[in-house]
Every structure is written in C-alpha cells, then in structure tokens.
Design an enzyme around this catalytic site. Structure first.
Site, short mmCIF file in Angstrom:
data_model
loop_
_atom_site.label_atom_id
_atom_site.label_comp_id
_atom_site.label_asym_id
_atom_site.label_seq_id
_atom_site.Cartn_x
_atom_site.Cartn_y
_atom_site.Cartn_z
N SER A 51 0.81 -1.21 0.00
CA SER A 51 0.00 0.00 0.00
C SER A 51 0.85 1.27 0.00
O SER A 51 0.36 2.35 -0.32
CB SER A 51 -0.94 0.02 1.21
OG SER A 51 -1.90 -1.01 1.12
N GLY A 229 -4.18 -1.90 -1.01
CA GLY A 229 -3.27 -1.61 -2.11
C GLY A 229 -2.99 -0.12 -2.22
O GLY A 229 -3.57 0.70 -1.50
N GLY A 231 -2.34 3.74 -4.30
CA GLY A 231 -2.87 4.57 -5.38
C GLY A 231 -4.33 4.94 -5.25
O GLY A 231 -4.98 4.71 -4.23
N CYS A 257 -9.32 -1.50 3.12
CA CYS A 257 -8.57 -0.36 2.61
C CYS A 257 -8.92 -0.05 1.15
O CYS A 257 -10.01 0.43 0.88
CB CYS A 257 -7.07 -0.60 2.81
SG CYS A 257 -6.09 0.93 2.79
N GLN A 261 -12.64 0.91 -0.53
CA GLN A 261 -12.95 2.02 -1.42
C GLN A 261 -13.54 1.53 -2.74
O GLN A 261 -14.46 2.14 -3.29
CB GLN A 261 -11.68 2.84 -1.67
CG GLN A 261 -11.10 3.48 -0.42
CD GLN A 261 -9.65 3.89 -0.58
OE1 GLN A 261 -9.09 3.82 -1.68
NE2 GLN A 261 -9.03 4.31 0.52
N ASN A 299 -3.53 3.08 6.89
CA ASN A 299 -2.58 3.47 5.85
C ASN A 299 -3.36 3.80 4.59
O ASN A 299 -3.61 2.93 3.77
CB ASN A 299 -1.57 2.36 5.58
CG ASN A 299 -0.77 2.63 4.33
OD1 ASN A 299 -0.67 3.77 3.87
ND2 ASN A 299 -0.19 1.60 3.76
N GLY A 301 -4.44 7.28 1.73
CA GLY A 301 -4.44 8.67 1.34
C GLY A 301 -5.72 9.08 0.64
O GLY A 301 -5.93 10.26 0.33
N HIS A 343 -6.83 -1.58 9.03
CA HIS A 343 -6.20 -2.90 8.88
C HIS A 343 -6.37 -3.80 10.11
O HIS A 343 -5.58 -3.72 11.06
CB HIS A 343 -4.71 -2.72 8.57
CG HIS A 343 -4.46 -2.17 7.21
ND1 HIS A 343 -4.29 -2.97 6.11
CD2 HIS A 343 -4.36 -0.90 6.77
CE1 HIS A 343 -4.10 -2.21 5.04
NE2 HIS A 343 -4.15 -0.95 5.42
N GLU A 345 -5.63 -6.79 10.30
CA GLU A 345 -4.55 -7.77 10.32
C GLU A 345 -3.25 -7.19 10.87
O GLU A 345 -2.18 -7.80 10.77
CB GLU A 345 -4.29 -8.31 8.91
CG GLU A 345 -3.41 -7.45 8.01
CD GLU A 345 -4.04 -6.14 7.59
OE1 GLU A 345 -3.31 -5.25 7.14
OE2 GLU A 345 -5.29 -5.99 7.69
#
Length: 366
Positions: A51, A229, A231, A257, A261, A299, A301, A343, A345
C-alpha cells in the site's frame, strides 16, 4: 565513526521547500509522494507494505533500525516504499530474533534513505500544507534540475498503482484441506491478511487485479475478498466491476482499505483524496453497530466521500474515524458485504479489530 562520514542529502517538496539531512550510505535520487507514519514500531512491515508503493516515508518515531530486521516480519516480497526520511538511523541493532541490520537490508534492496532530518518540522509542514510529491537526493548541487524533474512527476490522483504491485499469476495460500475456500483479488495484498484467513481455517486463491468474476468464481469459493493496495481507487474499473457482480449475487464479500474504497465505488459512492491521509498504528475508530471503540492501524491517502455516501440508501456507515469523522467502515444493506478502511490484520498490532475476520467467517456460514 560512520555517522561523521555520512554524505549530505536533501528532501525537496513540490512547492520548493527544502529540508536537509544525510544519506545513510546509498547515493542517488528517488521521487514519490511524501507521507508520514506515526507508529512507534513495525518499521519493516511498513517498508514492505504494498500500500506504500511509490511513497517517500517519513517516520515520526525518532529511532529507526534499532532492532534490525527479521525475515519473517515482511508484508510482501520486498521493500515497497520509494524512500525513507528519518530522524535517527541506527547502524547498530539489538534484538535476539534479528536476522540482520536495517542498513544491510536497505543496501540489498537499493533503497535510498536519509537521516538527521528534522522530521517534526517535516510532519508539521505536511499536516499544514498536505501530502505532495517530493524527492530525496544526495545530488544537492543540482536543486533546479531536481525541481524540474519533480514538476513532471505524476500526481497520486488518478494513478493506478495496484496493477504494479499485484501478482501476475494466481497462487494458493494455506491448507488445501481447510473448511473454507476464499477467492482474493490482489490489489496489493499484505501477507498478514492471508495469515489471518489461513489461521481461521481458510484456503485462499489469490488472483491478479485483472481477474474477472468468472475467474474468481471458478475456484468455487465460500467467499470473496478485496485487498488493500496503493494509489487512487477510481481508475480500478475491473475491480469495481468484480465487486459489483459479487454484491449483486449476494455472495459473502469482505474488503480492506483499497478494497473497501473499491466496494464503495462499485455502488456509486465516490472517493476523494485526503489532505494528508491516515498512517499509523494509533488511530481511534468507533464501531457504530456495537458502540465500542477500537485503536487501529491505518494506511490510506484516499477515503470514501461521506457526503456521497449519505445520498446512497443502500450503503450504511458502520465505523467512523474519531479524529476527523471520516468513513472507516461500511456495509451494503440486505447484502452479505462489509468493508473497513483500516487494517484488522495489523502486525505487530494493535489487534482490537481482528474480530472483523471472525465476522467474515461468520458470514461464510450464513
């Protein structure tokens, strides 16, 4: 001492701001989006998290490298960050379970890293002015040339990085005699996600980001998973189509994550770029279903747009980030689908959210 031999280096931001530092040894130049992580431990997991692909990582913890590295503490097949910016880099390390130094690990992976940077000032600047493209370099005498190259470096908005880190061929993980079978779409999957599913009696087939629903269905799984992941999620049209078909057929689906989205986008809910993102292992989240709080690892953006979600009667917010009231989890009404922005995990932790894997297994049994 090696400390006194370090070569000067710089961090140059897209707006022209310069921070000085020193190279830990590897010379060169590296571009990426600058971001920061507030975790106090787990730096090796951060550096190998897909990520973070394409990002220059600022670590707020003052000491990096002090406990070395361990071959078992990785989240992928190698380092994924574009470079490291830290305050104090430890060339010596102390831990019984260590398999080597972080310096040697960086040399092996040819990762550019700079130390002796005023990271408090860098983080304050990013918080105020937002995440932006940047470059770290030992070529400190050609700043104007670096500025010109940096101006041409692509923005994270609209950038499909999942295709870069995704597996090229399907592979299996876990015990083939396990009770449950999971088809996972790899958008940059972390190894510890697979570990968590496997220890819950799941056998997983991991598919490339280009795989269709029919490809995933051919495994005859009990459920489906969309991974984390890097981007922008908006360009991932295939992943969105796969999510839409799974949801339409009311099959068990769990997303984390970037997968979260993607699920939102598949339902017509938009996403947006954040000012500076959420990255760390100390983010507070409230579960709106149970009313309980969780300390989480995050994590990202980009985030699901709360205003867009409010207009969609089929999607419900299940978790909220308590620092800024952003969407941290959703579920699709009347469908066997849920997802979270953070997350569960997390390794080395926190583990407050690990129940979400149990929730997914419960959904498989329905």
């Amino acid at each position: 001492m090696k400390y006194k031999e370090l070569k000067k280096a710089i961090l140059l931001l897209a707006d022209g701001t310069v921070f000085e530092g020193k190279s830990i040894g590897i010379e060169g130049t590296s571009f990426g989006e600058v971001c920061y992580n507030t975790g106090m431990t787990g730096y090796q997991e951060i550096f190998t998290d897909p990520s973070y692909f394409g990002q220059l990582m600022v670590t707020t913890n003052a000491h990096i490298g002090n406990y070395g590295v361990n071959d078992d503490e990785v989240e992928s097949d190698g380092i994924k960050i574009a470079g490291l910016i830290c305050r104090n880099f430890s060339f010596t390390h102390s831990r019984e379970r260590s398999s080597g130094s972080l310096e040697e690990y960086f040399e092996k992976n040819q990762l550019l890293a700079i130390t002796d940077v005023d990271t408090r000032a860098v983080v304050s600047y990013i918080r105020e002015n937002g995440a932006m493209n940047a470059v770290i370099s030992t070529d400190i005498n050609n700043i104007e040339e670096l500025k010109a190259k940096l101006a041409e470096f692509p923005s994270m908005v609209g950038l499909d990085l999942a295709s870069t880190v995704s597996t090229k061929e399907p592979y299996f993980y876990g015990d083939e005699n396990a009770t449950y079978k999971i088809s996972a779409l790899d958008l940059g999957i972390k190894t510890n996600i697979l570990r968590n599913l496997a220890k819950r009696d799941c056998y997983i087939q991991v598919f490339p980001n280009t795989a269709s629903f029919k490809d995933l269905e051919a495994f005859q799984p009990d459920g489906y998973f969309l991974s984390n992941g890097p981007g922008d999620p908006e360009p991932l049209k295939n992943a969105q189509a796969v999510a839409s078909e799974i949801i339409e057929k009311d099959l068990p689906l769990f997303g984390i994550c970037l997968g979260h989205q993607t699920i939102a986008l598949s339902q017509g809910v938009s996403t947006k770029k954040m000012h500076n993102g959420h990255r760390g292992i100390n983010h507070p989240v409230k579960n709106l279903i149970t009313g309980k709080g969780e300390i989480t690892s995050q994590n990202h953006g980009f985030v699901v747009d709360k205003e867009s979600l409010a207009k969609n009667e089929n999607v419900e917010i299940t978790h909220i980030h308590l620092n800024d009231d952003t969407v941290a989890g959703i579920r699709i009404k009347d469908k066997n689908c849920f997802s979270v922005q953070y997350h569960p995990e997390a390794n080395p932790g926190p583990h407050d959210s690990s129940y979400l894997f149990d929730q997914f297994i419960g959904n498989l049994k329905k």
